[in-house]
Design a protein around this motif. Sequence first.
Motif, mmCIF file in Angstrom:
data_model
loop_
_atom_site.group_PDB
_atom_site.id
_atom_site.type_symbol
_atom_site.label_atom_id
_atom_site.label_comp_id
_atom_site.label_asym_id
_atom_site.label_seq_id
_atom_site.Cartn_x
_atom_site.Cartn_y
_atom_site.Cartn_z
ATOM 1 N N ARG A 139 8.447 2.554 -14.210
ATOM 2 C CA ARG A 139 9.694 1.438 -14.172
ATOM 3 C C ARG A 139 9.119 0.233 -14.812
ATOM 4 N NH1 ARG A 139 9.934 1.345 -8.516
ATOM 5 N NH2 ARG A 139 8.827 -0.592 -8.542
ATOM 6 N N GLU A 140 7.760 -0.010 -14.747
ATOM 7 C CA GLU A 140 7.359 -1.199 -15.377
ATOM 8 C C GLU A 140 6.977 -1.058 -17.035
ATOM 9 O OE1 GLU A 140 4.716 -3.804 -13.333
ATOM 10 O OE2 GLU A 140 5.653 -3.494 -11.333
ATOM 11 N N PRO A 200 -0.023 -3.236 -11.966
ATOM 12 C CA PRO A 200 1.057 -3.086 -11.218
ATOM 13 C C PRO A 200 0.861 -3.204 -9.610
ATOM 14 C CG PRO A 200 1.231 -1.776 -13.025
ATOM 15 C CD PRO A 200 -0.214 -2.164 -13.040
ATOM 16 N N GLU A 201 1.426 -3.726 -8.937
ATOM 17 C CA GLU A 201 1.298 -3.816 -7.409
ATOM 18 C C GLU A 201 1.989 -2.574 -6.880
ATOM 19 O OE1 GLU A 201 -0.538 -5.965 -5.581
ATOM 20 O OE2 GLU A 201 -1.088 -7.273 -7.185
ATOM 21 N N LEU A 202 1.193 -1.813 -5.927
ATOM 22 C CA LEU A 202 1.912 -0.698 -5.342
ATOM 23 C C LEU A 202 2.481 -0.834 -4.201
ATOM 24 C CD1 LEU A 202 -1.484 1.258 -6.280
ATOM 25 C CD2 LEU A 202 0.541 1.531 -7.432
ATOM 26 N N GLY A 203 2.507 -1.969 -3.520
ATOM 27 C CA GLY A 203 3.307 -2.001 -2.353
ATOM 28 C C GLY A 203 2.669 -2.008 -1.085
ATOM 29 N N MET A 204 3.330 -1.602 0.041
ATOM 30 C CA MET A 204 2.838 -1.264 1.033
ATOM 31 C C MET A 204 3.123 0.076 1.767
ATOM 32 S SD MET A 204 1.437 -4.285 2.373
ATOM 33 C CE MET A 204 1.437 -4.135 3.790
ATOM 34 N N GLN A 205 2.208 0.613 2.393
ATOM 35 C CA GLN A 205 2.295 1.950 3.240
ATOM 36 C C GLN A 205 2.210 1.758 4.627
ATOM 37 O OE1 GLN A 205 2.713 5.478 1.759
ATOM 38 N NE2 GLN A 205 3.623 3.915 0.083
ATOM 39 N N LYS A 206 2.716 2.788 5.470
ATOM 40 C CA LYS A 206 2.698 2.663 6.770
ATOM 41 C C LYS A 206 1.630 4.008 7.421
ATOM 42 C CE LYS A 206 7.121 0.647 7.622
ATOM 43 N NZ LYS A 206 6.542 -0.850 8.032
ATOM 44 N N PHE A 232 -5.735 11.327 -10.123
ATOM 45 C CA PHE A 232 -4.679 11.680 -8.976
ATOM 46 C C PHE A 232 -5.051 13.389 -8.534
ATOM 47 C CE2 PHE A 232 -1.315 9.098 -11.198
ATOM 48 C CZ PHE A 232 -1.247 8.003 -10.045
ATOM 49 N N SER A 233 -4.987 13.113 -7.094
ATOM 50 C CA SER A 233 -4.916 14.442 -6.401
ATOM 51 C C SER A 233 -3.536 15.078 -6.477
ATOM 52 C CB SER A 233 -5.175 14.402 -5.037
ATOM 53 O OG SER A 233 -5.105 15.712 -4.331
ATOM 54 N N ARG A 234 -3.418 16.277 -6.545
ATOM 55 C CA ARG A 234 -2.072 16.853 -6.861
ATOM 56 C C ARG A 234 -1.169 17.009 -5.618
ATOM 57 N NH1 ARG A 234 -4.839 22.285 -9.716
ATOM 58 N NH2 ARG A 234 -5.424 20.971 -11.714
ATOM 59 N N ARG A 235 -1.867 16.886 -4.653
ATOM 60 C CA ARG A 235 -0.829 16.784 -3.124
ATOM 61 C C ARG A 235 -0.899 15.400 -2.773
ATOM 62 N NH1 ARG A 235 -3.173 21.379 0.519
ATOM 63 N NH2 ARG A 235 -4.990 20.656 -0.088
ATOM 64 N N CYS A 236 -1.410 14.187 -3.449
ATOM 65 C CA CYS A 236 -1.418 12.919 -2.730
ATOM 66 C C CYS A 236 0.005 12.502 -2.847
ATOM 67 C CB CYS A 236 -2.432 12.106 -3.452
ATOM 68 S SG CYS A 236 -2.618 10.461 -3.109
ATOM 69 N N GLY A 237 0.263 11.827 -1.524
ATOM 70 C CA GLY A 237 1.484 11.220 -1.342
ATOM 71 C C GLY A 237 1.703 9.783 -2.107
ATOM 72 N N PHE A 238 0.590 9.440 -2.525
ATOM 73 C CA PHE A 238 0.702 8.023 -3.409
ATOM 74 C C PHE A 238 0.812 8.331 -4.652
ATOM 75 C CE2 PHE A 238 -2.885 6.542 -0.092
ATOM 76 C CZ PHE A 238 -1.835 6.559 0.889
ATOM 77 N N ARG A 239 0.564 9.592 -5.193
ATOM 78 C CA ARG A 239 0.940 9.925 -6.965
ATOM 79 C C ARG A 239 2.532 9.455 -7.207
ATOM 80 N NH1 ARG A 239 -1.356 15.181 -9.608
ATOM 81 N NH2 ARG A 239 -0.258 15.145 -11.707
ATOM 82 N N PRO A 240 3.517 10.061 -6.466
ATOM 83 C CA PRO A 240 4.729 9.611 -6.933
ATOM 84 C C PRO A 240 5.109 8.293 -6.865
ATOM 85 C CG PRO A 240 4.977 10.903 -4.714
ATOM 86 C CD PRO A 240 3.688 11.088 -5.399
ATOM 87 N N VAL A 241 4.526 7.451 -5.940
ATOM 88 C CA VAL A 241 4.524 6.092 -5.669
ATOM 89 C C VAL A 241 4.066 5.333 -6.928
ATOM 90 C CG1 VAL A 241 3.938 3.916 -4.356
ATOM 91 C CG2 VAL A 241 4.622 6.159 -3.057
ATOM 92 N N ALA A 242 2.961 5.619 -7.322
ATOM 93 C CA ALA A 242 2.201 5.173 -8.448
ATOM 94 C C ALA A 242 2.994 5.497 -9.829
ATOM 95 C CB ALA A 242 0.814 5.430 -8.628
ATOM 96 N N GLU A 265 -14.706 0.243 -5.566
ATOM 97 C CA GLU A 265 -14.421 -1.080 -5.700
ATOM 98 C C GLU A 265 -13.084 -1.505 -5.976
ATOM 99 O OE1 GLU A 265 -17.618 -4.314 -6.733
ATOM 100 O OE2 GLU A 265 -16.080 -3.897 -8.922
ATOM 101 N N MET A 266 -12.305 -2.520 -5.085
ATOM 102 C CA MET A 266 -10.885 -2.749 -5.478
ATOM 103 C C MET A 266 -10.801 -3.497 -6.898
ATOM 104 S SD MET A 266 -8.195 -5.121 -3.441
ATOM 105 C CE MET A 266 -8.748 -4.551 -1.684
ATOM 106 N N VAL A 267 -9.576 -3.098 -7.648
ATOM 107 C CA VAL A 267 -9.676 -3.767 -8.715
ATOM 108 C C VAL A 267 -9.085 -5.141 -8.715
ATOM 109 C CG1 VAL A 267 -7.997 -3.580 -10.982
ATOM 110 C CG2 VAL A 267 -9.100 -1.434 -9.940
ATOM 111 N N PRO A 268 -9.473 -6.060 -9.566
ATOM 112 C CA PRO A 268 -8.855 -7.287 -9.185
ATOM 113 C C PRO A 268 -7.413 -7.753 -8.971
ATOM 114 C CG PRO A 268 -10.528 -7.549 -10.676
ATOM 115 C CD PRO A 268 -10.212 -6.213 -10.356
ATOM 116 N N PRO A 269 -6.870 -8.292 -7.981
ATOM 117 C CA PRO A 269 -5.383 -8.231 -7.927
ATOM 118 C C PRO A 269 -4.819 -9.016 -9.005
ATOM 119 C CG PRO A 269 -6.430 -8.765 -6.091
ATOM 120 C CD PRO A 269 -7.626 -8.991 -6.893
#
Length: 290
Positions: free
Chosen positions: A200-201, A248-254, A184-194, A240-244
């Motif tokens: 939760r899971e 855990p699914e990470l959802g969508m971003q805009k 993780f990058s410390r300032r990455c906005g995806f970090r709290p999402v993941a 390379e994308m990890v096999p779906p």
Amino acid sequence: MRNLDITTLRSFVAVADAGGVTRAAGFLNLTQSAVSMQLKRLEEMLDLALLDRSGRGVSLTPAGEQLLAYARRMVELNDEIYARLTMQDWEGEIVLGVPHDVVYPVIPRVMKKMQRDFPRVRLQLLSSYTAELKSLFARGAVDVILTTEAEPAEGGESLLDVPLRWYGAPGGTAWKSRPLRIAFSRRCGFRPVAVSLMEREGFEWELAVDSESDRTIEVSVSADLAVTPVLEGHAPAHFEMVPPGVLPELGMQKVCLYASGARPRILEPLLEMLRCEFQTLRPRTDIAAQ
């Protein structure tokens, strides 16, 4: 090849709109004889009768009607080119802020088009994280920003929905490790999402790389030391994308757009280019999301 003269076409359009040479000459600030001479020269060049002078007024012949549509477009294009290259409305500097992970493939194309169409406008690119870009925008330090977030805030416009995916090294096995090793990058906005999703899971994971540098994250992931969340279609070539379905699914971003209202005329072409370019990505991401 014979070239049509814009000045002559402008006179022809003016006569067609005014319904007569005299009124058209007044609109053009020319003498009646000068306008008549231009029309005669145009008819001689095309070897066609463009005006029907048999009645009291002036009307167009079928050939004149056909020419009129083309003449309007040529005059309008001439005026648009001149305005964009010379008017001060199309001169100045725009600061565009873009997150690192959505610079490609859209931004280089947009910058190239802006340079081509508006050479007197200097487009300065600033690449940073969404939180930092929104802070700069709020202070008026940037004119336009793109962001990656779950939903646009007030004043934002959603351009594109993109799946957030797990990525690792090509042919790598880091995604199989348990606990899952994540970079993780410390300032990455995806970090709290993941992190929120994993907790939760109840998915077992550990922080393998914690860095301020995106380059460090890229090197670690490409070396198969960890996985990291990236927007689908915007990952580095050595990811390379990890096999779906495995993680855990990470959802969508805009991808969202924010623009200052201070200079709407100079900004509008840039905003329209950004909208159009991200529109071209929609079919690919929509299919991938399914």
